[in-house]
Design a protein around this motif. Sequence first.
Motif, PDB file in Angstrom:
ATOM      1  N   ARG A   9       0.964  -0.809   0.388  1.00 10.68           N
ATOM      2  CA  ARG A   9       0.062  -0.237  -0.088  1.00 10.68           C
ATOM      3  C   ARG A   9       1.100   1.778  -0.066  1.00 10.68           C
ATOM      4  O   ARG A   9       0.597   2.258  -0.101  1.00 10.68           O
ATOM      5  N   ASP A  10       1.819   1.655   0.418  1.00  9.13           N
ATOM      6  CA  ASP A  10       3.491   2.579   0.770  1.00  9.13           C
ATOM      7  C   ASP A  10       4.153   3.018  -0.866  1.00  9.13           C
ATOM      8  O   ASP A  10       3.877   1.914  -1.899  1.00  9.13           O
ATOM      9  N   PRO A  11       3.720   4.225  -1.499  1.00  8.77           N
ATOM     10  CA  PRO A  11       3.942   4.208  -2.718  1.00  8.77           C
ATOM     11  C   PRO A  11       5.446   3.677  -2.495  1.00  8.77           C
ATOM     12  O   PRO A  11       5.508   3.767  -4.013  1.00  8.77           O
ATOM     13  N   ALA A  12       6.186   4.328  -1.817  1.00  5.96           N
ATOM     14  CA  ALA A  12       7.715   3.000  -1.995  1.00  5.96           C
ATOM     15  C   ALA A  12       7.988   1.908  -2.762  1.00  5.96           C
ATOM     16  O   ALA A  12       9.149   1.861  -3.064  1.00  5.96           O
ATOM     17  N   GLN A  13       7.173   1.208  -1.785  1.00  8.49           N
ATOM     18  CA  GLN A  13       6.693  -0.502  -2.042  1.00  8.49           C
ATOM     19  C   GLN A  13       6.210  -0.157  -3.880  1.00  8.49           C
ATOM     20  O   GLN A  13       7.156  -0.910  -4.786  1.00  8.49           O
ATOM     21  N   PHE A  14       5.663   0.573  -4.674  1.00 10.82           N
ATOM     22  CA  PHE A  14       5.517   0.571  -5.868  1.00 10.82           C
ATOM     23  C   PHE A  14       6.163   1.220  -6.707  1.00 10.82           C
ATOM     24  O   PHE A  14       7.058   0.527  -7.844  1.00 10.82           O
ATOM     25  N   LYS A  15       7.455   1.908  -6.234  1.00 14.63           N
ATOM     26  CA  LYS A  15       7.936   3.044  -7.082  1.00 14.63           C
ATOM     27  C   LYS A  15       9.174   2.119  -6.846  1.00 14.63           C
ATOM     28  O   LYS A  15       9.904   1.317  -7.920  1.00 14.63           O
ATOM     29  N   ALA A  16       9.562   1.137  -5.379  1.00 13.26           N
ATOM     30  CA  ALA A  16      10.610  -0.823  -6.140  1.00 13.26           C
ATOM     31  C   ALA A  16      10.306  -0.361  -7.065  1.00 13.26           C
ATOM     32  O   ALA A  16      10.652  -1.216  -7.694  1.00 13.26           O
ATOM     33  N   ARG A  85       3.928 -14.309  -0.717  1.00 10.92           N
ATOM     34  CA  ARG A  85       2.478 -13.980  -1.851  1.00 10.92           C
ATOM     35  C   ARG A  85       3.069 -12.244  -1.528  1.00 10.92           C
ATOM     36  O   ARG A  85       3.026 -11.419  -0.278  1.00 10.92           O
ATOM     37  N   LEU A  86       2.643 -11.137  -2.711  1.00 11.73           N
ATOM     38  CA  LEU A  86       2.525  -9.786  -2.421  1.00 11.73           C
ATOM     39  C   LEU A  86       1.062  -9.458  -3.109  1.00 11.73           C
ATOM     40  O   LEU A  86       0.380 -10.098  -3.661  1.00 11.73           O
ATOM     41  N   ARG A  87       0.185  -8.954  -1.873  1.00  6.88           N
ATOM     42  CA  ARG A  87      -0.973  -8.743  -2.892  1.00  6.88           C
ATOM     43  C   ARG A  87      -0.989  -7.198  -2.610  1.00  6.88           C
ATOM     44  O   ARG A  87      -0.959  -6.665  -2.056  1.00  6.88           O
ATOM     45  N   ILE A  88      -2.073  -6.641  -3.237  1.00  5.58           N
ATOM     46  CA  ILE A  88      -2.428  -4.760  -3.689  1.00  5.58           C
ATOM     47  C   ILE A  88      -3.386  -4.581  -3.032  1.00  5.58           C
ATOM     48  O   ILE A  88      -4.440  -5.608  -2.473  1.00  5.58           O
ATOM     49  N   ALA A  89      -3.067  -3.556  -1.809  1.00  6.18           N
ATOM     50  CA  ALA A  89      -3.933  -3.372  -0.694  1.00  6.18           C
ATOM     51  C   ALA A  89      -5.173  -2.732  -1.273  1.00  6.18           C
ATOM     52  O   ALA A  89      -5.269  -1.978  -2.174  1.00  6.18           O
ATOM     53  N   PRO A  90      -6.738  -2.602  -0.961  1.00  8.41           N
ATOM     54  CA  PRO A  90      -7.826  -2.210  -1.078  1.00  8.41           C
ATOM     55  C   PRO A  90      -7.390  -1.483  -1.772  1.00  8.41           C
ATOM     56  O   PRO A  90      -8.052  -0.237  -2.711  1.00  8.41           O
ATOM     57  N   ASP A  91      -7.064   0.229  -0.627  1.00  2.00           N
ATOM     58  CA  ASP A  91      -6.594   1.156  -1.089  1.00  2.00           C
ATOM     59  C   ASP A  91      -5.754   1.437  -1.216  1.00  2.00           C
ATOM     60  O   ASP A  91      -4.949   3.184  -1.049  1.00  2.00           O
ATOM     61  N   ALA A  92      -4.456   0.481  -2.129  1.00  2.00           N
ATOM     62  CA  ALA A  92      -3.902   1.335  -2.230  1.00  2.00           C
ATOM     63  C   ALA A  92      -3.603   2.237  -3.988  1.00  2.00           C
ATOM     64  O   ALA A  92      -4.695   2.580  -4.220  1.00  2.00           O
ATOM     65  N   PRO A  93      -2.609   3.473  -4.104  1.00  2.00           N
ATOM     66  CA  PRO A  93      -2.502   4.602  -5.143  1.00  2.00           C
ATOM     67  C   PRO A  93      -2.770   3.563  -6.383  1.00  2.00           C
ATOM     68  O   PRO A  93      -2.845   4.007  -7.550  1.00  2.00           O
ATOM     69  N   VAL A  94      -2.328   1.788  -6.224  1.00  3.75           N
ATOM     70  CA  VAL A  94      -2.748   1.351  -7.669  1.00  3.75           C
ATOM     71  C   VAL A  94      -3.253   0.022  -8.504  1.00  3.75           C
ATOM     72  O   VAL A  94      -3.030  -0.330  -6.986  1.00  3.75           O
ATOM     73  N   GLY A  95      -3.537  -0.193  -9.369  1.00  9.75           N
ATOM     74  CA  GLY A  95      -5.108  -1.050  -8.659  1.00  9.75           C
ATOM     75  C   GLY A  95      -3.883  -2.918  -9.587  1.00  9.75           C
ATOM     76  O   GLY A  95      -3.069  -2.425  -9.841  1.00  9.75           O
ATOM     77  N   GLU A  97      -4.192  -2.966 -12.582  1.00  9.58           N
ATOM     78  CA  GLU A  97      -3.042  -2.301 -13.724  1.00  9.58           C
ATOM     79  C   GLU A  97      -1.597  -2.128 -13.707  1.00  9.58           C
ATOM     80  O   GLU A  97      -1.194  -2.803 -14.805  1.00  9.58           O
ATOM     81  N   PHE A  98      -1.596  -2.078 -12.837  1.00 13.94           N
ATOM     82  CA  PHE A  98       0.528  -2.088 -11.753  1.00 13.94           C
ATOM     83  C   PHE A  98       0.552  -3.064 -12.746  1.00 13.94           C
ATOM     84  O   PHE A  98       2.176  -3.838 -12.919  1.00 13.94           O
ATOM     85  N   LEU A  99       0.421  -4.100 -11.984  1.00 18.23           N
ATOM     86  CA  LEU A  99       0.133  -6.337 -13.054  1.00 18.23           C
ATOM     87  C   LEU A  99       0.120  -6.536 -14.016  1.00 18.23           C
ATOM     88  O   LEU A  99       1.172  -6.881 -13.815  1.00 18.23           O
ATOM     89  N   ALA A 105       5.999  -6.461 -19.076  1.00 19.52           N
ATOM     90  CA  ALA A 105       7.372  -5.804 -18.963  1.00 19.52           C
ATOM     91  C   ALA A 105       8.224  -7.317 -19.528  1.00 19.52           C
ATOM     92  O   ALA A 105       9.218  -7.131 -20.172  1.00 19.52           O
ATOM     93  N   GLU A 106       7.828  -8.112 -18.899  1.00 19.53           N
ATOM     94  CA  GLU A 106       7.811  -9.317 -19.126  1.00 19.53           C
ATOM     95  C   GLU A 106       8.077 -10.440 -19.946  1.00 19.53           C
ATOM     96  O   GLU A 106       8.661 -11.669 -19.375  1.00 19.53           O
ATOM     97  N   MET A 107       7.382 -10.315 -20.559  1.00 21.12           N
ATOM     98  CA  MET A 107       6.358 -11.288 -21.476  1.00 21.12           C
ATOM     99  C   MET A 107       7.411 -11.852 -22.653  1.00 21.12           C
ATOM    100  O   MET A 107       7.748 -10.358 -23.534  1.00 21.12           O
ATOM    101  N   LEU A 108       7.919 -12.698 -23.400  1.00 21.97           N
ATOM    102  CA  LEU A 108       8.654 -13.126 -23.877  1.00 21.97           C
ATOM    103  C   LEU A 108       7.818 -13.421 -25.175  1.00 21.97           C
ATOM    104  O   LEU A 108       6.754 -13.970 -25.059  1.00 21.97           O
TER     105      LEU A 108
END
Length: 169
Positions: A9-16, A85-95, A97-99, A105-108
């Motif tokens: 949920r922390d923007p720093a996590q999504f930036k990382a 596992r990582l889970r995006i919080a319902p109140d996170a600044p992204v949803g 679309e981030f995944l 980006a990783e699709m070959l």
Amino acid sequence: MADEDLVLRDPAQFKALGHPLRHRLLIALRQRPATLAQLAAALGAAKGTVGYHVKVLHDAGLVRVTHERRVRGGTEQYYAPASERLRIAPDAPVGGEFLVRAALAEMLPPAPDDPDRTLLRHVRLTAEQAAGVAAALEALQLPDGPEGRPYGVLLSVYRADIPVLPPDD
């Protein structure tokens, strides 16, 4: 690794996680704990670059040091994901679309002998049905062993912007 999901949920996590090299580092560490040198060799990157990006992941709480080993008068640290596992919080600044962007980006490109099945289906569901489908996808047990080629599996239930025709007269 911790048994509980790490809720993002922390923007720093999504930036990382938003940096392609850090995303790849975290994926590589899902195999087993590794040192900076091992990660640098696996990703074909300089050890200093890998060290910087692992520090960003560590500071964001996404990786942790599992153990240390003495080598030639120094100490070598082994890193692993902070959670299985990582889970995006319902109140996170992204949803979701981030995944989706991360998966793209990783699709070959598909190889001739590889199954490449990307399907998109649109269905009409009630909110309760959508929640049930999402729970069933989450409960899906996928094999993940040391043999074979790496594949990504992206499962998503999302609200879609699809026009709805009026009733037929």
